[in-house]
Design a protein around this motif. Sequence first.
Motif, PDB file in Angstrom:
ATOM      1  N   ILE A  23      56.843  20.223  27.095  1.00 38.07           N
ATOM      2  CA  ILE A  23      55.433  21.021  27.383  1.00 38.07           C
ATOM      3  C   ILE A  23      55.365  21.686  28.574  1.00 38.07           C
ATOM      4  O   ILE A  23      55.092  22.705  28.571  1.00 38.07           O
ATOM      5  N   LYS A  24      56.104  21.165  29.738  1.00 36.46           N
ATOM      6  CA  LYS A  24      56.347  21.796  30.894  1.00 36.46           C
ATOM      7  C   LYS A  24      57.218  23.222  30.519  1.00 36.46           C
ATOM      8  O   LYS A  24      56.887  24.381  31.012  1.00 36.46           O
ATOM      9  N   LYS A  25      58.307  22.897  29.868  1.00 41.72           N
ATOM     10  CA  LYS A  25      59.142  24.110  29.616  1.00 41.72           C
ATOM     11  C   LYS A  25      58.412  25.222  28.708  1.00 41.72           C
ATOM     12  O   LYS A  25      58.470  26.313  29.136  1.00 41.72           O
ATOM     13  N   ASP A  26      57.680  24.887  27.689  1.00 43.90           N
ATOM     14  CA  ASP A  26      57.068  25.839  26.774  1.00 43.90           C
ATOM     15  C   ASP A  26      55.977  26.685  27.421  1.00 43.90           C
ATOM     16  O   ASP A  26      55.717  27.794  27.645  1.00 43.90           O
ATOM     17  N   ALA A  27      55.227  25.865  28.685  1.00 44.58           N
ATOM     18  CA  ALA A  27      54.179  26.657  29.393  1.00 44.58           C
ATOM     19  C   ALA A  27      54.937  27.622  30.272  1.00 44.58           C
ATOM     20  O   ALA A  27      54.605  28.786  30.652  1.00 44.58           O
ATOM     21  N   LEU A  28      56.206  27.102  30.731  1.00 39.10           N
ATOM     22  CA  LEU A  28      56.880  28.433  31.568  1.00 39.10           C
ATOM     23  C   LEU A  28      57.513  29.552  30.808  1.00 39.10           C
ATOM     24  O   LEU A  28      57.446  30.543  31.521  1.00 39.10           O
ATOM     25  N   LEU A  29      57.997  29.172  29.706  1.00 36.79           N
ATOM     26  CA  LEU A  29      58.302  30.191  28.676  1.00 36.79           C
ATOM     27  C   LEU A  29      57.003  31.101  28.428  1.00 36.79           C
ATOM     28  O   LEU A  29      57.289  32.426  28.361  1.00 36.79           O
ATOM     29  N   GLU A  30      55.933  30.893  28.394  1.00 33.35           N
ATOM     30  CA  GLU A  30      54.750  31.484  27.993  1.00 33.35           C
ATOM     31  C   GLU A  30      54.451  32.353  29.345  1.00 33.35           C
ATOM     32  O   GLU A  30      54.245  33.737  29.115  1.00 33.35           O
ATOM     33  N   GLN A  31      54.983  31.638  30.302  1.00 33.12           N
ATOM     34  CA  GLN A  31      54.618  32.662  31.768  1.00 33.12           C
ATOM     35  C   GLN A  31      55.496  33.556  31.826  1.00 33.12           C
ATOM     36  O   GLN A  31      55.047  34.708  32.205  1.00 33.12           O
ATOM     37  N   MET A  32      56.813  33.335  31.576  1.00 33.70           N
ATOM     38  CA  MET A  32      57.761  34.251  31.461  1.00 33.70           C
ATOM     39  C   MET A  32      57.590  35.504  30.434  1.00 33.70           C
ATOM     40  O   MET A  32      57.724  36.616  31.036  1.00 33.70           O
ATOM     41  N   GLU A  33      57.102  35.187  29.494  1.00 30.70           N
ATOM     42  CA  GLU A  33      56.641  36.206  28.321  1.00 30.70           C
ATOM     43  C   GLU A  33      55.540  36.912  29.196  1.00 30.70           C
ATOM     44  O   GLU A  33      55.651  38.288  29.185  1.00 30.70           O
ATOM     45  N   GLN A  34      54.657  36.318  29.578  1.00 33.31           N
ATOM     46  CA  GLN A  34      53.452  37.313  30.207  1.00 33.31           C
ATOM     47  C   GLN A  34      54.110  38.094  31.491  1.00 33.31           C
ATOM     48  O   GLN A  34      53.494  39.326  31.404  1.00 33.31           O
ATOM     49  N   LEU A  35      54.770  37.461  32.074  1.00 33.27           N
ATOM     50  CA  LEU A  35      55.440  38.269  33.267  1.00 33.27           C
ATOM     51  C   LEU A  35      56.325  39.737  32.759  1.00 33.27           C
ATOM     52  O   LEU A  35      56.202  40.666  33.256  1.00 33.27           O
ATOM     53  N   GLN A  36      57.148  39.098  31.861  1.00 34.09           N
ATOM     54  CA  GLN A  36      57.941  40.202  31.200  1.00 34.09           C
ATOM     55  C   GLN A  36      57.031  41.370  30.644  1.00 34.09           C
ATOM     56  O   GLN A  36      57.217  42.633  30.798  1.00 34.09           O
ATOM     57  N   LYS A  37      55.913  41.035  29.972  1.00 30.87           N
ATOM     58  CA  LYS A  37      55.032  42.331  29.640  1.00 30.87           C
ATOM     59  C   LYS A  37      54.352  42.982  30.725  1.00 30.87           C
ATOM     60  O   LYS A  37      54.148  44.279  30.607  1.00 30.87           O
ATOM     61  N   CYS A  38      53.974  42.365  31.858  1.00 32.55           N
ATOM     62  CA  CYS A  38      53.693  42.989  33.373  1.00 32.55           C
ATOM     63  C   CYS A  38      54.660  44.121  33.635  1.00 32.55           C
ATOM     64  O   CYS A  38      54.425  44.876  33.866  1.00 32.55           O
ATOM     65  N   ILE A  39      55.908  43.441  33.661  1.00 32.61           N
ATOM     66  CA  ILE A  39      57.174  44.101  33.847  1.00 32.61           C
ATOM     67  C   ILE A  39      57.562  45.541  33.174  1.00 32.61           C
ATOM     68  O   ILE A  39      57.718  46.728  33.637  1.00 32.61           O
ATOM     69  N   ASP A  40      57.126  45.320  31.874  1.00 30.09           N
ATOM     70  CA  ASP A  40      57.448  46.342  30.960  1.00 30.09           C
ATOM     71  C   ASP A  40      56.386  47.412  31.042  1.00 30.09           C
ATOM     72  O   ASP A  40      56.610  48.546  31.161  1.00 30.09           O
ATOM     73  N   TYR A  41      55.127  47.034  31.414  1.00 25.85           N
ATOM     74  CA  TYR A  41      54.133  48.018  31.825  1.00 25.85           C
ATOM     75  C   TYR A  41      54.349  48.916  32.876  1.00 25.85           C
ATOM     76  O   TYR A  41      54.266  50.039  33.023  1.00 25.85           O
TER      77      TYR A  41
END
Length: 71
Positions: free
Chosen positions: A24-42
Amino acid sequence: MKEYVDLCLIGESSIPKRKDILKIKKDALLEQMEQLQKCIDYIDWKQQFYDDVLSGKTKYFSNLIKTNTQK
């Protein structure tokens, strides 16, 4: 994570529950990473846009500033 530590103190019998908590913790962290990557891409896109404007390759526009052609 307190629950995880409490389970560790129980011993080997709590390993399946600990694995669930870690997943559960890993899945939450992966979701946060995905959101951070979207921010970086923008940010990368925006910086490229500004470079293109400054070099004359692209005409500047803003969705935030109304111009005479926008009503």
